[in-house]
Scaffold this motif. Structure first.
Motif, PDB file in Angstrom:
ATOM      1  N   CYS A 141       1.052  -1.304   0.098  1.00 22.69           N
ATOM      2  CA  CYS A 141      -0.085  -0.041  -0.108  1.00 22.69           C
ATOM      3  C   CYS A 141       0.903   1.146  -0.119  1.00 22.69           C
ATOM      4  O   CYS A 141       1.942   1.397   0.687  1.00 22.69           O
ATOM      5  CB  CYS A 141      -1.039  -0.145   1.032  1.00 22.69           C
ATOM      6  N   ASN A 142       0.522   2.222  -0.681  1.00 25.02           N
ATOM      7  CA  ASN A 142       1.141   3.592  -0.758  1.00 25.02           C
ATOM      8  C   ASN A 142       0.331   4.662  -0.542  1.00 25.02           C
ATOM      9  O   ASN A 142      -0.976   4.561  -0.908  1.00 25.02           O
ATOM     10  CB  ASN A 142       1.771   3.677  -2.065  1.00 25.02           C
ATOM     11  N   ALA A 143       0.780   5.585   0.068  1.00 23.44           N
ATOM     12  CA  ALA A 143      -0.136   6.788   0.307  1.00 23.44           C
ATOM     13  C   ALA A 143       0.864   8.148   0.173  1.00 23.44           C
ATOM     14  O   ALA A 143       1.882   8.109   0.616  1.00 23.44           O
ATOM     15  CB  ALA A 143      -0.587   7.055   1.718  1.00 23.44           C
ATOM     16  N   VAL A 144       0.415   9.229  -0.613  1.00 24.00           N
ATOM     17  CA  VAL A 144       1.089  10.209  -0.617  1.00 24.00           C
ATOM     18  C   VAL A 144       0.224  11.450  -0.012  1.00 24.00           C
ATOM     19  O   VAL A 144      -0.991  11.578  -0.229  1.00 24.00           O
ATOM     20  CB  VAL A 144       1.129  10.822  -2.161  1.00 24.00           C
ATOM     21  N   LEU A 145       0.815  12.048   0.961  1.00 25.05           N
ATOM     22  CA  LEU A 145       0.068  12.614   2.081  1.00 25.05           C
ATOM     23  C   LEU A 145       0.653  14.071   2.538  1.00 25.05           C
ATOM     24  O   LEU A 145       1.888  13.980   2.404  1.00 25.05           O
ATOM     25  CB  LEU A 145      -0.759  11.962   3.037  1.00 25.05           C
ATOM     26  N   TYR A 146       0.312  14.809   3.373  1.00 18.16           N
ATOM     27  CA  TYR A 146       0.760  16.001   4.018  1.00 18.16           C
ATOM     28  C   TYR A 146       0.176  15.695   5.448  1.00 18.16           C
ATOM     29  O   TYR A 146      -0.931  15.522   5.864  1.00 18.16           O
ATOM     30  CB  TYR A 146      -0.197  17.315   3.409  1.00 18.16           C
ATOM     31  N   ARG A 147       1.304  15.698   6.495  1.00 22.39           N
ATOM     32  CA  ARG A 147       1.016  15.589   7.693  1.00 22.39           C
ATOM     33  C   ARG A 147       0.517  16.942   8.340  1.00 22.39           C
ATOM     34  O   ARG A 147      -0.198  16.765   9.368  1.00 22.39           O
ATOM     35  CB  ARG A 147       2.312  15.194   8.588  1.00 22.39           C
ATOM     36  N   SER A 148       0.692  18.017   7.923  1.00 20.38           N
ATOM     37  CA  SER A 148      -0.013  19.214   8.483  1.00 20.38           C
ATOM     38  C   SER A 148      -0.030  20.285   7.011  1.00 20.38           C
ATOM     39  O   SER A 148       0.626  19.817   6.109  1.00 20.38           O
ATOM     40  CB  SER A 148       0.979  19.658   9.454  1.00 20.38           C
TER      41      SER A 148
END
Length: 121
Positions: free
Chosen positions: A95-102
């Motif tokens: 599984c892969n996720a491209v995200l912003y933590r803040s």
């Protein structure tokens, strides 16, 4: 920290079905996309399917018409429904996720630990 936890792999006969799940947890501001990659022994890790937060999807040619990716945005979970499985689908699926933590952080790439899918009679 961000964690991606996968489930749903296993052994299935050719023509069978499996459903993979991946839940993202931790400090997450927003997710750009979530998707699935796979890596067979001795081969590179390849993209299988991905789904953006706006609903756009991509499938590699070999799984089109057989696999369906879907997402539960409220629970940061992505699914991969795999039908008509073939021996060549055997691999570790990540599984892969491209995200912003803040709101101020850079976009970052996260991976799950992988789940084995084996298609064999």
């Amino acid at each position: 920290q961000v964690q991606l936890v996968e489930s749903g792999g296993g052994l299935v006969q050719p023509g069978g079905s499996l459903r993979l799940s991946c839940a993202a947890s931790g400090t997450i501001f927003s997710i750009d996309s979530m998707g699935w990659y796979r890596q067979a022994p001795g081969k590179q890790r390849d993209l299988v399917a991905t789904l953006t937060s706006r609903g756009g999807s991509y499938y590699t040619d070999s799984v089109k018409g057989r696999f369906t990716i879907s997402r539960d945005n409220a629970n940061n979970t992505v699914y991969l429904q795999m039908n008509s499985l073939k021996p060549e689908d055997t691999a570790v699926y990540y599984c892969n996720a491209v995200l912003y933590r803040s709101s101020r952080s850079s976009r970052a790439n996260y991976w799950g630990q992988g789940t084995q899918v084996t298609v064999s009679s």
